[in-house]
Write an enzyme that holds these catalytic residues in place. Structure first.
Site, mmCIF file in Angstrom:
data_model
loop_
_atom_site.group_PDB
_atom_site.id
_atom_site.type_symbol
_atom_site.label_atom_id
_atom_site.label_comp_id
_atom_site.label_asym_id
_atom_site.label_seq_id
_atom_site.Cartn_x
_atom_site.Cartn_y
_atom_site.Cartn_z
ATOM 1 N N GLU A 1 0.982 -2.912 -2.420
ATOM 2 C CA GLU A 1 0.142 -3.091 -4.022
ATOM 3 C C GLU A 1 0.006 -2.038 -4.580
ATOM 4 O OE1 GLU A 1 -3.385 -5.386 -3.139
ATOM 5 O OE2 GLU A 1 -2.350 -6.928 -2.208
ATOM 6 N N GLU B 1 0.954 -11.154 2.762
ATOM 7 C CA GLU B 1 -0.533 -11.495 2.956
ATOM 8 C C GLU B 1 -0.889 -12.886 2.294
ATOM 9 O OE1 GLU B 1 -3.079 -8.242 1.427
ATOM 10 O OE2 GLU B 1 -2.201 -6.663 2.311
#
Ligand SMILES: *[C@@H]1O[C@H](CO)[C@@H](O)[C@H](O)[C@H]1NC(C)=O
Ligand SMILES: *[C@@H]1O[C@H](CO)[C@@H](O)[C@H](O)[C@H]1NC(C)=O
Ligand SMILES: *[C@@H]1O[C@H](CO)[C@@H](O)[C@H](O)[C@H]1NC(C)=O
Ligand SMILES: *[C@@H]1O[C@H](CO)[C@@H](O)[C@H](O)[C@H]1NC(C)=O
Ligand SMILES: *[C@@H]1O[C@H](CO)[C@@H](O)[C@H](O)[C@H]1NC(C)=O
Length: 349
Positions: A131, A242
């Site tokens: 991320e 995720e």
């Protein structure tokens, strides 16, 4: 032509039924920021594999770092724990807030030397970063997501990892990067897609506060985000690194964090993915005390989950592991279909 398509079908079959990863994410610390030790990781990995009514064994773990917490470059103790529990690993190198990933690479190469193929045979992929691109994006900055990294740096780090692993038993392991769907859909990051072997995408309808994210609409929000990733990525593999829904925490847009909604999300999104696409669920146990939303599927590493993990009949997910009928059918399908396809392929050739 026929030969290759039969082979392609055979490859699809074994891919669909044989090598789909089902796992959880795992932080380096627990939810009081205490470093996890080998025994903690072992207990966690065993719980993941034995969850009551789980649709298949969650025997894969995604890590965020190769470095044991509170050390400079000691290999994370999740590695020996994975060897002991036969847990497959999606490795991660932490890439933000630094100008070099030498310590991450050092921890990994030390682990290769120390544990050899007992360790490397478990590694299914390596993510360079997590991320980082989201955190430097508009929404990342608006959400005070923390220090990130730009595309150019991530590309350089990926090259560093390829170079470091060139002469090791991980030289053929797929190398990728994990980021949010919005970071992958951002054209400014397209050169990262060119550089990776796989794309890891993180998808949380709960956080999509401008997308109509009431739990009744999660299938649409999830598909929009996954489709946006796939469209940007083209033909490289997309792994869902995720996804999950919090059992408690603040409201986000129309989203409410409740146990019931976590179960609904599991049923309507998770159960359509498990056994068909690589998924690392978020999460078995929480590790980020700064996140008010709590996602843990279980408390205190009990094998009895906080909500019912049985998938709805007809969702396409494997049957619960304590009723083995579904798995037996899956195995025998491969057992019969694969040799038949190969025989046809040989005959055609
Ligand atoms: C690998 O595992 C085998 C079987 O448990 C063990 O005997 C061997 O010592 C291990 N090798 C390393 C390098 O840890
Ligand atoms: C797209 O990526 C660039 C480069 O990281 C960033 O500056 C920009 O804010 C991103 N766009 C959005 C909409 O987040
Ligand atoms: C459901 O989600 C889709 C995709 O985000 C969105 O376009 C649509 O407006 C949402 N529907 C409702 C009723 O909120
Ligand atoms: C996502 O893509 C699938 C397959 O192409 C399509 O059926 C679905 O309608 C798309 N969903 C959204 C919300 O765009
Ligand atoms: C568990 O969930 C499944 C799928 O939603 C449902 O069919 C079943 O009735 C649930 N079992 C219990 C005991 O609530």
């Amino acid at each position: 032509m026929l030969f290759t398509s039969v082979l392609a079908i055979a490859a699809c079959l074994s891919g669909a039924l044989g090598e789909v990863y089902l796992g959880f994410n795992s932080g380096a610390t627990d939810d009081s920021k205490k470093a996890k030790k080998q025994a903690d990781f072992e207990k966690e990995f065993k719980t993941a594999q034995k969850l009551q009514n789980s649709p298949g064994s969650f025997n894969s773990i995604r890590l965020y770092t190769n470095i044991q917490a509170e050390t400079t470059d000691t290999p994370i103790e999740a590695f020996p724990a994975a060897v002991k529990t036969n847990t497959k690993l999606l490795l991660g190198l932490w890439c933000s807030g630094t100008t070099t990933i030498d310590n991450e690479i050092s921890a990994l190469t030390k682990a290769i030397d120390q544990y050899g193929t007992n360790f490397t045979n478990l590694v299914v992929g390596i993510s360079v970063g997590s991320e980082d691109l989201y955190r430097v994006s508009e929404s990342g900055i608006r959400n005070s997501a923390g220090v990130g990294q730009d595309a150019e740096t991530i590309i350089d780090f990926i090259k560093d990892v390829r170079k470091a692993l060139k002469d090791t038993s991980l030289s053929k392991t797929l190398i990728g990067h994990v980021d949010t769907w919005s970071a992958w859909a951002n054209k400014s990051n397209s050169e990262v897609i060119d550089e990776v072997d796989f794309v890891g995408t993180n998808l949380f309808p709960y956080f999509e506060d401008d997308k109509g994210n009431d739990i009744s609409n999660v299938t649409n929000v999830f598909e929009f985000a996954l489709n946006s990733t796939e469209k940007a990525v083209g033909d490289k593999p997309v792994w869902i690194t995720e996804t999950g829904w919090p059992v408690s925490g603040p409201d986000f847009g129309e989203a409410k964090a409740t146990m019931d909604n976590a179960k609904t999300y599991w049923d309507t999104v998770g159960c359509t993915l498990f056994g068909r696409q690589n998924v690392w669920w978020y999460v078995l146990r929480d590790s980020n005390p700064d996140n008010d939303a709590k996602f843990a599927v279980t408390k205190d590493l009990s094998t009895t989950p906080q909500f019912n993990l049985t998938c709805p009949a007809g969702s396409g997910a494997p049957a619960s592991i304590n009723t083995s009928a579904g798995n037996v059918i899956g195995v025998s399908l491969v057992g019969i279909a694969m040799p038949m396809l190969l025989a046809v392929a040989a005959w055609l050739a």
